[in-house]
Design a protein around this motif. Structure first.
Motif, PDB file in Angstrom:
ATOM      1  N   TYR A  85       0.855  -1.192   0.000  1.00  0.00           N
ATOM      2  CA  TYR A  85       0.000   0.000   0.000  1.00  0.00           C
ATOM      3  C   TYR A  85       0.889   1.240   0.000  1.00  0.00           C
ATOM      4  N   ASP A  86       1.141   1.787  -1.188  1.00  0.00           N
ATOM      5  CA  ASP A  86       2.052   2.924  -1.285  1.00  0.00           C
ATOM      6  C   ASP A  86       1.608   4.078  -0.399  1.00  0.00           C
ATOM      7  N   TRP A  87       0.300   4.312  -0.319  1.00  0.00           N
ATOM      8  CA  TRP A  87      -0.169   5.482   0.429  1.00  0.00           C
ATOM      9  C   TRP A  87       0.160   5.363   1.907  1.00  0.00           C
ATOM     10  N   ILE A  88       0.152   4.135   2.432  1.00  0.00           N
ATOM     11  CA  ILE A  88       0.546   3.943   3.833  1.00  0.00           C
ATOM     12  C   ILE A  88       2.048   4.145   3.984  1.00  0.00           C
ATOM     13  N   GLU A  89       2.822   3.549   3.078  1.00  0.00           N
ATOM     14  CA  GLU A  89       4.277   3.718   3.120  1.00  0.00           C
ATOM     15  C   GLU A  89       4.653   5.197   3.065  1.00  0.00           C
ATOM     16  N   ASN A  90       3.946   5.941   2.239  1.00  0.00           N
ATOM     17  CA  ASN A  90       4.315   7.335   2.035  1.00  0.00           C
ATOM     18  C   ASN A  90       3.837   8.245   3.158  1.00  0.00           C
ATOM     19  N   LEU A  91       2.823   7.819   3.910  1.00  0.00           N
ATOM     20  CA  LEU A  91       2.480   8.532   5.136  1.00  0.00           C
ATOM     21  C   LEU A  91       3.645   8.502   6.120  1.00  0.00           C
ATOM     22  N   LEU A  92       4.462   7.456   6.007  1.00  0.00           N
ATOM     23  CA  LEU A  92       5.636   7.309   6.870  1.00  0.00           C
ATOM     24  C   LEU A  92       6.877   7.938   6.249  1.00  0.00           C
ATOM     25  N   GLY A  93       6.696   8.588   5.102  1.00  0.00           N
ATOM     26  CA  GLY A  93       7.815   9.272   4.460  1.00  0.00           C
ATOM     27  C   GLY A  93       8.790   8.357   3.757  1.00  0.00           C
ATOM     28  N   LEU A  94       8.327   7.198   3.276  1.00  0.00           N
ATOM     29  CA  LEU A  94       9.237   6.220   2.668  1.00  0.00           C
ATOM     30  C   LEU A  94       9.403   6.393   1.162  1.00  0.00           C
ATOM     31  N   HIS A  95       8.586   7.236   0.524  1.00  0.00           N
ATOM     32  CA  HIS A  95       8.740   7.542  -0.908  1.00  0.00           C
ATOM     33  C   HIS A  95       8.693   6.277  -1.770  1.00  0.00           C
ATOM     34  N   MET A  96       7.692   5.456  -1.528  1.00  0.00           N
ATOM     35  CA  MET A  96       7.520   4.226  -2.287  1.00  0.00           C
ATOM     36  C   MET A  96       6.556   4.442  -3.448  1.00  0.00           C
ATOM     37  N   HIS A  97       6.945   3.958  -4.616  1.00  0.00           N
ATOM     38  CA  HIS A  97       6.097   4.014  -5.801  1.00  0.00           C
ATOM     39  C   HIS A  97       6.241   2.665  -6.500  1.00  0.00           C
ATOM     40  N   SER A  98       5.287   1.783  -6.259  1.00  0.00           N
ATOM     41  CA  SER A  98       5.418   0.402  -6.729  1.00  0.00           C
ATOM     42  C   SER A  98       5.365   0.334  -8.251  1.00  0.00           C
ATOM     43  N   ALA A  99       6.437  -0.163  -8.831  1.00  0.00           N
ATOM     44  CA  ALA A  99       6.551  -0.255 -10.287  1.00  0.00           C
ATOM     45  C   ALA A  99       5.823  -1.491 -10.795  1.00  0.00           C
ATOM     46  N   ASP A 100       5.240  -1.374 -11.972  1.00  0.00           N
ATOM     47  CA  ASP A 100       4.606  -2.503 -12.637  1.00  0.00           C
ATOM     48  C   ASP A 100       5.482  -3.060 -13.750  1.00  0.00           C
ATOM     49  N   ASN A 101       6.667  -2.489 -13.897  1.00  0.00           N
ATOM     50  CA  ASN A 101       7.591  -2.964 -14.926  1.00  0.00           C
ATOM     51  C   ASN A 101       8.961  -3.177 -14.307  1.00  0.00           C
ATOM     52  N   SER A 182       2.371  -5.496  10.228  1.00  0.00           N
ATOM     53  CA  SER A 182       3.314  -5.983   9.221  1.00  0.00           C
ATOM     54  C   SER A 182       2.684  -7.066   8.354  1.00  0.00           C
ATOM     55  N   LEU A 183       1.767  -7.857   8.930  1.00  0.00           N
ATOM     56  CA  LEU A 183       1.086  -8.874   8.122  1.00  0.00           C
ATOM     57  C   LEU A 183       0.250  -8.218   7.029  1.00  0.00           C
ATOM     58  N   ILE A 184      -0.477  -7.176   7.380  1.00  0.00           N
ATOM     59  CA  ILE A 184      -1.302  -6.487   6.384  1.00  0.00           C
ATOM     60  C   ILE A 184      -0.440  -6.011   5.219  1.00  0.00           C
ATOM     61  N   MET A 185       0.715  -5.398   5.546  1.00  0.00           N
ATOM     62  CA  MET A 185       1.580  -4.852   4.513  1.00  0.00           C
ATOM     63  C   MET A 185       2.295  -5.954   3.728  1.00  0.00           C
ATOM     64  N   GLU A 186       2.779  -6.971   4.441  1.00  0.00           N
ATOM     65  CA  GLU A 186       3.570  -7.992   3.757  1.00  0.00           C
ATOM     66  C   GLU A 186       2.693  -8.927   2.925  1.00  0.00           C
ATOM     67  N   ARG A 187       1.493  -9.189   3.391  1.00  0.00           N
ATOM     68  CA  ARG A 187       0.584  -9.996   2.587  1.00  0.00           C
ATOM     69  C   ARG A 187       0.301  -9.306   1.257  1.00  0.00           C
ATOM     70  N   LYS A 188       0.051  -7.995   1.307  1.00  0.00           N
ATOM     71  CA  LYS A 188      -0.156  -7.233   0.075  1.00  0.00           C
ATOM     72  C   LYS A 188       1.093  -7.275  -0.802  1.00  0.00           C
ATOM     73  N   MET A 189       2.272  -7.161  -0.190  1.00  0.00           N
ATOM     74  CA  MET A 189       3.528  -7.200  -0.940  1.00  0.00           C
ATOM     75  C   MET A 189       3.704  -8.542  -1.650  1.00  0.00           C
ATOM     76  N   LEU A 190       3.478  -9.638  -0.935  1.00  0.00           N
ATOM     77  CA  LEU A 190       3.655 -10.959  -1.545  1.00  0.00           C
ATOM     78  C   LEU A 190       2.670 -11.168  -2.687  1.00  0.00           C
TER      79      LEU A 190
END
Length: 208
Positions: A85-101, A182-190
């Protein structure tokens, strides 16, 4: 201590015991088999005496060579993000933008390369294409490792293992809400890595 405080303290204690006995292991080991949870995996040696371990896993209908590119490029912009969830990561200032390529510039990570994750700096410790990828925090208290298990039927088991040391009381207390989060975030990541790898496999394009 008045009755209300005693009741609240008792309820919190009961909730903590229930979490430890019933919920904690399913949260820490989502998707993983008992054999995977108990297995020695690449990266374990980087933090040999952890205070906690999570092992989570998913089956991907693609061979490891279609999975590894997404691990190799993980990290904040301009890297490929974390596929969660990029929007959650970026609320924490992590500057994540998940690439599709697949990002060619980040397909050849080297041991010693550093990836910034907010206040943490993660150093790449293992980068074995199509097999394993692991990073360790600068303070040595966190190791995040991925193992790609080739099932030789065209599928891959992607196993994510976090090992962490909690040297301070504040760290131990802070981990309690972090584990379900962390489960919520990592499940989405996997799931995000799985979907991208399966799409890449469908194109038949090999990343070099």
């Amino acid at each position: 201590m008045n009755t209300a405080w005693m009741f609240a303290a008792g309820a919190l204690a009961a909730a903590a015991v229930g979490y430890q006995r019933v919920l904690r292991q399913p949260i820490l080991n989502w998707g993983a088999t008992d054999d995977e949870v108990n297995a020695a995996l690449p990266g374990d040696e980087l933090l040999p005496d952890p205070d906690g371990v999570s092992t989570r896993a998913i089956t991907i209908l693609a061979r490891p060579e279609y999975v590894y590119p997404w691990l190799a490029q993980m990290g904040p912009d301009p890297r490929g993000g974390a596929y969660t969830y990029d929007w959650i990561e970026n609320l924490l200032g992590l500057h994540m933008h998940s690439a599709d390529n697949v990002l060619d510039d980040f397909q050849h990570p080297q041991i010693g390369d550093e990836i910034g994750l907010g206040p943490n700096t993660m150093r790449i410790e293992i980068a074995e294409p199509d097999h394993a990828f692991a990073t360790r925090s600068a303070d040595g208290n966190w190791v995040w490792a991925f193992t790609l298990a080739d099932r030789h039927d065209g599928t891959t088991r992607l196993i994510s293992r976090n090992r962490f040391r909690l040297p301070r009381l504040v760290d131990r207390l802070g981990m309690l809400p972090m584990e379900p989060g962390s489960l919520i975030m990592e499940r989405k990541m996997l799931h995000g890595i799985r979907d991208r790898a399966e799409r890449l496999a469908g194109t038949g394009v090999h990343v070099t």
